[in-house]
Design a protein around this motif. Structure first.
Motif, PDB file in Angstrom:
ATOM      1  N   THR A 120       2.087  32.565  30.111  1.00 20.36           N
ATOM      2  CA  THR A 120       1.462  33.842  29.772  1.00 20.36           C
ATOM      3  C   THR A 120       1.209  34.739  30.977  1.00 20.36           C
ATOM      4  N   GLY A 121       1.224  34.183  32.193  1.00 22.32           N
ATOM      5  CA  GLY A 121       0.965  34.985  33.382  1.00 22.32           C
ATOM      6  C   GLY A 121      -0.506  35.297  33.600  1.00 22.32           C
ATOM      7  N   THR A 122      -1.388  34.635  32.883  1.00 18.72           N
ATOM      8  CA  THR A 122      -2.815  34.855  33.079  1.00 18.72           C
ATOM      9  C   THR A 122      -3.575  33.584  32.727  1.00 18.72           C
ATOM     10  N   VAL A 123      -4.798  33.449  33.270  1.00 18.35           N
ATOM     11  CA  VAL A 123      -5.625  32.308  32.885  1.00 18.35           C
ATOM     12  C   VAL A 123      -6.848  32.758  32.098  1.00 18.35           C
ATOM     13  N   ARG A 124      -7.044  34.088  31.968  1.00 18.25           N
ATOM     14  CA  ARG A 124      -8.160  34.585  31.158  1.00 18.25           C
ATOM     15  C   ARG A 124      -7.911  34.282  29.684  1.00 18.25           C
ATOM     16  N   PHE A 125      -8.939  33.820  28.972  1.00 15.21           N
ATOM     17  CA  PHE A 125      -8.780  33.547  27.539  1.00 15.21           C
ATOM     18  C   PHE A 125      -8.319  34.801  26.798  1.00 15.21           C
ATOM     19  N   LEU A 126      -8.972  35.937  27.137  1.00 17.99           N
ATOM     20  CA  LEU A 126      -8.630  37.203  26.488  1.00 17.99           C
ATOM     21  C   LEU A 126      -7.161  37.534  26.712  1.00 17.99           C
ATOM     22  N   GLY A 127      -6.724  37.393  27.983  1.00 22.61           N
ATOM     23  CA  GLY A 127      -5.335  37.712  28.327  1.00 22.61           C
ATOM     24  C   GLY A 127      -4.361  36.794  27.606  1.00 22.61           C
ATOM     25  N   ILE A 128      -4.693  35.493  27.541  1.00 22.30           N
ATOM     26  CA  ILE A 128      -3.803  34.538  26.869  1.00 22.30           C
ATOM     27  C   ILE A 128      -3.670  34.915  25.398  1.00 22.30           C
ATOM     28  N   ALA A 129      -4.809  35.234  24.756  1.00 20.90           N
ATOM     29  CA  ALA A 129      -4.771  35.606  23.337  1.00 20.90           C
ATOM     30  C   ALA A 129      -3.939  36.868  23.145  1.00 20.90           C
ATOM     31  N   GLU A 130      -4.096  37.854  24.053  1.00 18.36           N
ATOM     32  CA  GLU A 130      -3.314  39.099  23.941  1.00 18.36           C
ATOM     33  C   GLU A 130      -1.832  38.822  24.108  1.00 18.36           C
ATOM     34  N   GLN A 131      -1.493  37.977  25.083  1.00 19.90           N
ATOM     35  CA  GLN A 131      -0.080  37.645  25.321  1.00 19.90           C
ATOM     36  C   GLN A 131       0.526  36.958  24.099  1.00 19.90           C
ATOM     37  N   ILE A 132      -0.244  36.050  23.514  1.00 20.73           N
ATOM     38  CA  ILE A 132       0.273  35.327  22.349  1.00 20.73           C
ATOM     39  C   ILE A 132       0.590  36.307  21.228  1.00 20.73           C
ATOM     40  N   GLN A 133      -0.339  37.246  21.003  1.00 17.70           N
ATOM     41  CA  GLN A 133      -0.129  38.200  19.909  1.00 17.70           C
ATOM     42  C   GLN A 133       0.921  39.240  20.279  1.00 17.70           C
TER      43      GLN A 133
END
Lengths: 97, 516
Positions: free
Chosen positions: B212-225
C-alpha cells in the motif's frame, strides 16, 4: 528491486526455521534477529520502490527495538545458564500439562 | 518536512506512566533501602491513577474531543480512552497486590534476581532480607506500552507499543521468589515465543507497507478502497502475519500455548497484572485494526476470524476441564474468554465494539480478583505450599478463610456468566452482538462452551466448600492485608456491574466511535 524482496523473504524463512528447529537458545535468538532484519530489508526496499522515506525510518526504530529485545533475552538466558549450566530449550520442561 | 503538532494533553495518559517509570528507575538508586518499597509503591499508584483519571476526565467531555495526535500516529478517541481507563483500573488493583507481603516482610519477588536459585549468593540475599523493587518501574513501563497500544494509528506505533508492553513483562515473569526455576522457564518460553510473534508481526507490517505504500491505518484503508487492493495477495499475506502477532498477544488458538506456562511460572501478582491488562490492551488494538482496516478487504476475513474464535473457545474450555492445577485451569479459562471476546469482535458492528469493551473491563477486574485470591493463598502457604495450587490442596478453603473462598466463588461465577454478576451482562452482550450480525455459528458455539465452562468453575467451588480439607492451608504466615483491598474492590465492582450495568454499558456504547 524484486531480488531484494525475495532475499528478505528468504532471510525471514531461514530465521523462522532456525527458531523452530534449533535447540540452543543463543542460536534461537540469532534466528529472531535474522527475522527482524529481514523485515528491515523489506521495509527499506519498499521505501525505495515507493519513493517514500517512511520505510527507512521504520528500519531505525526496528534496530532500537531489536537491541532492547536482545538485552532482555540475554538477561534471561544468562540467569538460566547460571542455574542449569545449559542453554538448551529442551532442558526446560518442569511444567506439565 | 514539518514537525507534526503534538497534543500533549491528549497524550498525557500514555506519557505519565512512561515518564514516571524513568523517574522510578532513578528513585531506585537514590532512595534508602528501607523507604524504597513504600516510595516505589506510592509513586507507581499515583502515576497510574493520574493517568487513568486524566483519561476519564477526557472521556466524560463531549465526543468531539477525539483528537488525532502527532500527525495521526496516535489516535485518542473514545475507544482509546475507554481502554485506557480499563487498563489503569486493572493496573491499580494489580499493583496493590504486587506490593503485598507476609508479616515478616517477604513479598512475591526474588530478593536477588541475578543470583542462581539455591546458590550461596541467594542464601546471603535471603539472610540479609534484601528487597528489590524493580518490579514497580517495570510495571510502569509495561503500563505505558499498554496505554499506547490501543491508541496506535499506524503499524510502526503499534509495533513499538507491542514491544514496550512485552519486554518488561518477560522480565517480571522471571522474578518469582519461590520456585525460581519454574519462573525462569516461564520467562524464557514467553520471551522466545513473544519475540518470534513480534518478528512475524513486523514482517507482516513490511508487506502491508509494500502493498500500500503507507503504514497509517487510514492510508491503508484508502488504498484498499481506491486502488482496488482488496484482493491483493501480498496484502493478504501481510494481514495474515499481523494477525498472528495479535493472536499471540490475546492468546488465541493456535498461538495460545504460552499462556498456561507463563501464568503458572510468573509470580501470582504479576499474573494478575498481565492476564488482565495485556488482554485489555491487545484487544483494544485488535478492535481498532479490525474495524478500521480489516473491514475493507474483499476476501472473506470474517470466516477466518470465526474459525479462530470457535477454535479458541473450544480448545480453551476442553483443556480447562482436565487441569488439576488451579492457575493452569484459570489460564485455559482465559483462553476460552479470548474466544468469547472475539465473538463480540467478529460482529463488525457498533454493538460489537461496545459489547467487547464492556466485556474487557468486566473480565479484567474479575481476573485481577481471581489471581489475587491465588496470590493470597500462595503467600500465606509460604515456601512449604508454594506448589499448593491443585484442586485438592484448596479443599476446605471455605472453612479456613470463608471470605477468600466467597470472593473466589464470586469471580468464578462471573467467569461462568451466572446472572447477577458482571460476567452475565458481558457474555449476553457479546453473544447478542454476534447474533444480530448473523454470526450464528460463533454465538451458538460460544453459548455451548460457556455452559460447559461452568462445570470446571463449579468443580473448584465444590472443592473449596464441600470437600474435606487435605492439609492446613495457612501453614505459612498471613499477609499484611493489601491483597484483601484488591479482592474486596474487585468483588464489589463485579457485583455492582452485575446488578447495575446500565451506566457502564452507556459509557461503552459512547466509546464505540473510532477515529479513522
Amino acid at each position: 528491486m524484486i531480488p531484494y524482496v525475495a532475499l528478505s523473504a528468504l532471510l525471514f524463512v531461514i530465521g523462522a526455521t532456525t527458531v523452530l528447529l534449533r535447540r540452543n537458545v543463543i542460536i534461537v535468538l540469532l534466528g529472531i534477529e535474522l527475522m527482524l532484519n529481514a523485515a528491515n530489508l523489506a521495509f527499506v526496499t519498499f521505501a525505495r520502490l515507493h519513493g517514500d522515506v517512511t520505510g527507512q525510518v521504520i528500519a531505525f526504530f526496528t534496530m532500537v527495538v531489536a537491541a532492547a529485545e536482545v538485552v532482555v533475552g540475554l538477561a534471561i538466558v544468562v540467569a538460566i545458564f547460571r542455574s542449569r549450566r545449559s542453554v538448551s530449550v529442551d532442558g526446560e520442561n518442569a511444567m506439565r500439562h | 518536512m514539518n514537525a507534526p503538532p503534538i497534543d500533549w494533553f491528549a497524550l498525557a495518559p500514555i506519557l505519565i506512566p512512561l515518564g514516571a517509570a524513568v523517574l522510578a528507575v532513578l528513585l531506585e538508586v537514590f532512595i534508602p533501602a528501607r523507604f524504597r518499597r513504600l516510595v516505589q509503591m506510592s509513586w507507581a499508584l499515583t502515576a497510574i491513577t493520574a493517568s487513568g483519571v486524566w483519561a476519564l476526565i477526557r472521556a466524560l467531555k463531549p465526543a468531539d474531543e477525539a483528537v488525532s495526535a502527532v500527525g495521526g500516529h496516535v489516535l485518542v478517541d473514545p475507544l482509546t480512552l475507554f481502554v485506557q481507563i480499563a487498563i489503569a483500573l486493572s493496573a491499580i488493583l494489580a499493583i496493590i497486590v504486587i506490593a503485598d507481603r507476609t508479616r515478616s516482610g517477604e513479598d512475591a519477588f526474588s530478593p536477588q534476581p541475578a543470583a542462581a536459585p539455591g546458590s550461596p549468593d541467594e542464601e546471603e540475599a535471603l539472610a540479609a532480607k534484601l528487597v528489590h523493587t524493580e518490579a514497580y518501574p517495570l510495571v510502569l513501563f509495561a503500563t505505558g506500552g499498554m496505554m499506547l497500544f490501543p491508541a496506535a494509528g499506524d503499524l510502526l506505533t503499534l509495533f513499538v507499543a507491542l514491544e514496550a508492553l512485552s519486554l518488561p513483562l518477560y522480565l517480571l515473569t522471571a522474578l518469582a521468589r519461590h520456585r525460581r526455576a519454574l519462573s525462569h522457564e516461564a520467562s524464557l518460553k514467553y520471551f522466545l515465543l513473544g519475540a518470534f510473534a513480534s518478528a512475524v508481526f513486523l514482517f507482516g507490517a513490511s508487506w502491508v507497507y509494500g502493498a500500500t505504500g503507507t503504514v497509517r491505518f487510514l492510508g491503508i484503508a484508502e488504498q484498499i478502497q481506491g486502488q482496488g487492493l482488496g484482493a491483493d495477495p501480498m496484502l493478504f499475506a501481510g494481514f495474515a502475519m499481523l494477525l498472528v502477532g495479535f493472536a499471540f498477544k490475546v492468546g488465541a488458538v493456535p498461538f495460545h500455548a504460552w499462556t498456561p506456562d507463563v501464568y503458572q511460572g510468573a509470580p501470582a501478582p504479576i499474573t494478575a497484572f498481565m492476564a488482565a491488562c495485556t488482554k485489555i490492551a491487545a484487544f483494544g488494538a485488535l478492535l481498532r485494526f479490525a474495524y478500521s482496516v480489516l473491514a475493507y478487504v474483499t476476501w472473506d476475513v470474517t470466516i477466518a476470524l470465526w474459525t479462530v474464535a470457535i477454535a479458541t473457545m473450544v480448545v480453551g474450555t476442553a483443556l480447562a476441564m482436565v487441569q488439576r492445577n488451579i492457575v493452569r485451569m484459570l489460564a485455559y479459562s482465559a483462553i476460552a474468554h479470548t474466544g468469547f471476546i472475539l465473538t463480540g469482535l467478529v460482529a463488525f458492528s457498533a454493538e460489537g465494539i461496545s459489547s467487547t469493551l464492556f466485556y474487557l473491563l468486566v473480565y479484567g477486574v474479575a481476573t485481577v480478583g481471581a489471581f489475587s485470591v491465588v496470590a493470597a493463598v500462595r503467600l500465606r502457604s509460604g515456601t512449604l505450599g508454594a506448589g499448593a495450587l491443585t484442586f485438592d490442596s484448596w479443599a476446605g478453603l471455605g472453612r479456613q478463610s470463608p471470605i477468600l473462598a466467597t470472593a473466589m466463588t464470586l469471580f468464578l461465577l462471573s467467569f461462568a456468566g451466572i446472572p447477577l454478576t458482571s460476567g452475565f451482562v458481558a457474555k449476553f452482550g457479546v453473544f447478542a452482538a454476534a447474533f444480530s450480525a448473523d454470526a450464528m455459528p460463533v454465538a451458538i458455539v460460544g453459548i455451548a462452551c460457556s455452559a460447559a465452562a461452568a462445570l470446571f468453575y463449579a468443580r473448584l467451588i465444590y472443592s473449596m466448600f464441600f470437600a474435606e480439607p487435605a492439609e492446613a492451608l495457612d501453614a505459612g504466615e498471613r499477609t499484611q492485608g493489601l491483597t484483601n483491598i484488591t479482592i474486596a474492590a474487585c468483588a464489589v465492582i463485579t457485583l455492582a456491574l452485575g446488578l447495575w450495568p446500565a451506566p457502564l454499558l452507556d459509557f461503552a456504547t459512547k466509546a464505540a466511535a473510532l477515529l479513522p
